[in-house]
Every structure is written in C-alpha cells, then in structure tokens.
Design an enzyme around this catalytic site. Structure first.
Site, PDB file in Angstrom:
ATOM      1  N   HIS A   1      54.676 -35.452  -4.251  1.00  0.00           N
ATOM      2  CA  HIS A   1      54.953 -36.797  -4.540  1.00  0.00           C
ATOM      3  C   HIS A   1      55.850 -37.657  -3.687  1.00  0.00           C
ATOM      4  O   HIS A   1      56.719 -37.108  -3.154  1.00  0.00           O
ATOM      5  CB  HIS A   1      55.309 -36.889  -6.100  1.00  0.00           C
ATOM      6  CG  HIS A   1      55.113 -38.389  -6.698  1.00  0.00           C
ATOM      7  ND1 HIS A   1      55.610 -39.311  -6.508  1.00  0.00           N
ATOM      8  CD2 HIS A   1      54.051 -38.479  -7.692  1.00  0.00           C
ATOM      9  CE1 HIS A   1      55.226 -40.275  -7.607  1.00  0.00           C
ATOM     10  NE2 HIS A   1      54.144 -40.044  -7.933  1.00  0.00           N
TER      11      HIS A   1
ATOM     12  N   ASP B   1      49.479 -34.580 -12.158  1.00  0.00           N
ATOM     13  CA  ASP B   1      48.030 -34.475 -12.206  1.00  0.00           C
ATOM     14  C   ASP B   1      47.941 -32.897 -12.416  1.00  0.00           C
ATOM     15  O   ASP B   1      46.735 -32.264 -12.703  1.00  0.00           O
ATOM     16  CB  ASP B   1      47.135 -34.893 -11.007  1.00  0.00           C
ATOM     17  CG  ASP B   1      46.779 -36.101 -10.976  1.00  0.00           C
ATOM     18  OD1 ASP B   1      47.389 -36.960 -10.130  1.00  0.00           O
ATOM     19  OD2 ASP B   1      46.637 -36.725 -12.067  1.00  0.00           O
TER      20      ASP B   1
END
Ligand code: SDX
Length: 398
Positions: free
Chosen positions: A281, A335
């Site tokens: 991320h 996710d």
C-alpha cells in the site's frame, strides 16, 4: 519636456518576467505530494490507523451503519436520530432506477465486466438529472441521495440481467445492506450476513486521496455533474492495482492450491518480481487496519456458515509474506481478505469490485462536496521530455 515625459508607454521596456519559481521535483504517481487539503479521512500508515471525520473506523464498523457513516463522511458530523431517519427514508425512496436505464443495461453484453456496466449506468443518470445547480444545497442533497440509492440497484440489476432475468425491485422494508443482498440473490439475507456486509461497506467507504477519489476530485473541479464524477471514479477503481485486486486475490489463492505450496509459490513470485495481489500500500507500511477488521468479519461468517479452506491458505500466505516482504513494509491491504467474506456471502467474484464501488460512492461524494466548497480546477504542470522544435518534412522526403 523631460526625457521621460516624451516617451510613450510602448517605449518603456516591459519589466522582466519574474524568474520562474523552482518547480517541485517530479514524484511518479504524485507519491507523498499533497494534491488537496481535506477534513474527511486521516490515515496513519505507520501506526495502521484510519479515521473518518475523527472517528476510528473500527468503532464505526462495530457501532454504526453504512448510511450513518455516509452521512458523517459527507456532512462532517454524525446525524441526529431525526436527520438519520430522514436520510434513510430519502435513500429508500430513490432506490428504483428508470426502466430506460434497465432497458439500456439489457443491451449490454452479458459477458461484459460489471464494473463497465456500472460505469455506463452511473454516467447515464446524468441524462435524467442533468440540471447542474452546484451552489444549491438541495441539489447537492438530492444528488447524494440518488447516487447512494441507485448504485446498488444498478449493480444488482446487471447481475440478474446478465443471467437472463428481469431485475427485481428494491424492498422498501429492508435496510440498505439487506436490500442490496436481496436484490442480488432474490432471497432475504440472514441478519448476521446483512450486518457483516454493512460493516464491509463502512470500511470500504472512504480512504483519503486514493486513485479513484483523486479522479473524483479532478472531475469535480471542472464543475461537471456528480454523476460524471462518480462514473469517472468507477472507471478508475476498476483497475487491478486499485479496487480490482480483491477479485485477483481469490484467483491467486486458488492458483497456490494448498498451504504447503505457499512458500515455494511466494519465493517464485518474488523472484519474478510479481506484485502479490492484496499486499502492499502506498500509505500503510504495516497491516491495513481494514484487513484486520475483515479477518474478524470473515471468521464470524465461518463460525456461522462453515469454514473456507482458502482462509487457512490466506493466513499461511500472510505469515510467509511477513517474513519476506514485511521488512519492505509490505503487508496485507484491504483487498486481501475482503474476497473471502464476499465469497462466503455467496457473491459472484466479478461483483467484488462493484461492491467496493457501492461503498466508495460515499467517499467520492464527500470529496465532491468538499471540492466544490473550495474549488480550483486541477491543472498540474509537467516536465517536458519530448523533441526539441523540428522542421516539417513532406511525406516524399521522409
Ligand atoms: C487499494 O490508495 C488507496 O488508499 C487504495 C485503497 C483504497 O481504499 O482506496 O486502499 C484500495 O487500492 C488497495 C491496493 C490494492 N492493490 C493491490 O493489492 C495490488 C498489489 N499491490 C501493489 O500493486 C502496490 O502495493 C500498490 C499499487 C497497492 C501500491 O504501490 P506503490 O505504493 O506505488 O508501490 P510500488 O509499486 O512503487 O512498490 C514499491 C516497492 C517495489 O519494490 P522495489 O522495486 O522498490 O524493490 O514495493 C514492492 C515493489 O515491487 N511492492 C510489492 C508489492 N507492492 C509493492 N512487491 C510485491 N507485491 C506487492 N503487492
């Protein structure tokens, strides 16, 4: 007559243009570059903390509802009981979608991706509500209500249409999350399933200036209508590096096959410099706090509806990746576990990202409204790396 008096203005040499300010360094992907100021969401990527208007998302996921959280994101404060009741009623009254849009969706190819169907149908809403009164709070409220209300209906409608069925109408007696699952599956959902789905919507609803929200703000800054803003964001979210990763995670887990294959698979993927879907991320350098919440929600579902062996595989992959990629600050993101929750809820895999879009519509609308409040059209500069001026050459001379 003095010299100066005999000169005309045109004789006076123009003042030298001020030296151009030294442009800030180019940062690929605008990494670390503040592109806006916002009061909506704060991320502490080192501590793994996420707050919406100052409220911890873990608390909101446990205590709030998606519509209450949407209200908080968009208007900045938790609603009173009266405000929430009115907001919920307005959203409920606007869930239905024009037959013209349903008929348009019937012309879409059944094998098309639901994100493309959603982007097209979201944009088509602008054909019905094209009047742009961006300075009118009632117009803003109406657009917020319509988009929050109709996006889920359109996602569910395409699911039934592509199966060759007629979409079913929303049920006014069901709350937001339960009604979506009902429209999707044609069955009233188990209360626990609806509650867990609502919590998923909450933690997917906002995440500061991610790629799709940045798209929303850039589009909003041109003062186009909110339906175009959301359609622009849906198109951005569809990419596998952004919202589309949740689908790919399940395919990755199925390709690995079993927990004992995790380490050799991971070593091979890292050696081939593959991106591990659901990991990494731009902001978080620890485990995404939303992944922590989603794991807990998944485990609640497994306790009630039966275990999913892919979850054991996912946990094994997380452990192996922590050893190999953790030192680089690469951990599970939102996710990684979301697909396992949706799979247990019986949701088709290619609807995982449209569900992300249903939730993120709240965040996109919050940023749309905030952008309008202090707007300046986005127009960044560039560093030109192309050709120096060249002479034209006719075709027969090339
Ligand atoms: C979402 O921005 C948001 O907030 C997004 C989101 C939201 O709520 O809106 O959180 C939702 O988009 C989650 C992310 C879903 N995407 C994926 O899971 C796809 C896999 N992840 C990556 O592609 C990547 O981690 C990104 C795109 C999420 C972030 O990429 P960055 O910050 O641009 O990092 P990078 O690609 O420049 O990589 C930096 C380094 C590289 O190694 P080096 O070349 O420096 O040696 O980290 C490595 C990368 O190879 N790396 C990974 C990796 N992610 C980064 N290596 C293996 N697997 C990964 N997943």
């Amino acid at each position: 007559m003095s010299d100066t008096a005999s000169h005309t203005a045109s004789d006076v040499p123009p003042a030298p243009a001020p030296a151009p300010a030294t442009p800030p360094p180019f940062r690929p992907g605008l990494e670390g570059v503040p592109a806006t100021q916002s009061a909506i969401c704060d991320i502490d990527g080192r501590q793994g903390q996420l707050t919406y208007r100052g409220f911890d998302t873990a608390i909101l996921a446990a205590q709030s509802t998606f519509l209450e959280t949407a209200y908080l994101l968009i208007w900045g404060d938790l609603p009173t009981a009266v405000q929430l009741r009115e907001f919920e009623h307005e959203v409920q009254m606007h869930r239905r979608v024009s037959f013209r849009i349903r008929d348009m969706m019937k012309s879409f190819p059944a094998q098309g991706h639901p994100m493309d169907a959603l982007q097209a149908s979201a944009a088509s809403l602008g054909l019905f509500y094209s009047r742009r009164a961006l300075d009118n709070p009632e117009y803003i409220y109406g657009a917020v209500v319509r988009l929050l209300a109709k996006i889920p209906t359109m996602v569910a409608a395409f699911q039934l249409i592509r199966k060759g069925q007629d979409p079913i109408q929303p049920r006014d007696d069901l709350p937001y999350a339960a009604n979506f699952l009902y429209m999707l599956t044609e069955r009233e959902p188990d209360p626990l399933a609806a509650r867990i789905f609502d919590a998923c919507l909450i933690i997917h609803s906002e995440h500061s200036l991610n790629a799709s929200t940045f798209s929303a703000r850039v589009t909003a800054s041109t003062l186009t209508d909110p339906y175009a803003v959301v359609a622009s964001a849906v198109g951005t979210l569809a990419g596998p590096l952004h919202g589309g990763a949740n689908e790919d995670v399940l395919a990755m887990l199925e390709a690995i096959g079993s927990p004992d294959q995790v380490e050799p698979w991971l070593d091979r993927a890292i050696a081939e410099r593959q991106k591990i879907m659901g990991f990494g991320h731009r902001e978080y350098k620890v485990k995404d706090p939303r992944a922590v919440i989603l794991q807990s929600l998944a485990e609640q579902l497994f306790d009630r509806f039966g275990h999913d062996p892919l979850y054991d595989l996912a946990c094994a992959l997380e452990r192996a990746a922590a050893e190999r990629l953790g030192p680089k600050g690469i951990y599970p993101n939102v996710d990684f576990y979301s697909g396992l929750v949706y799979r247990k809820l019986g949701i088709p895999r290619d609807l995982f990202t449209p569900i992300f879009a249903i939730a993120r519509t709240a965040g996109w609308l919050a940023h749309w409204k905030e952008q309008l409040g202090a707007n300046r059209i986005f127009r960044p500069s560039q560093i030109y790396t192309g050709s120096l001026p060249r002479q034209w050459q006719p075709l027969d001379a090339r």
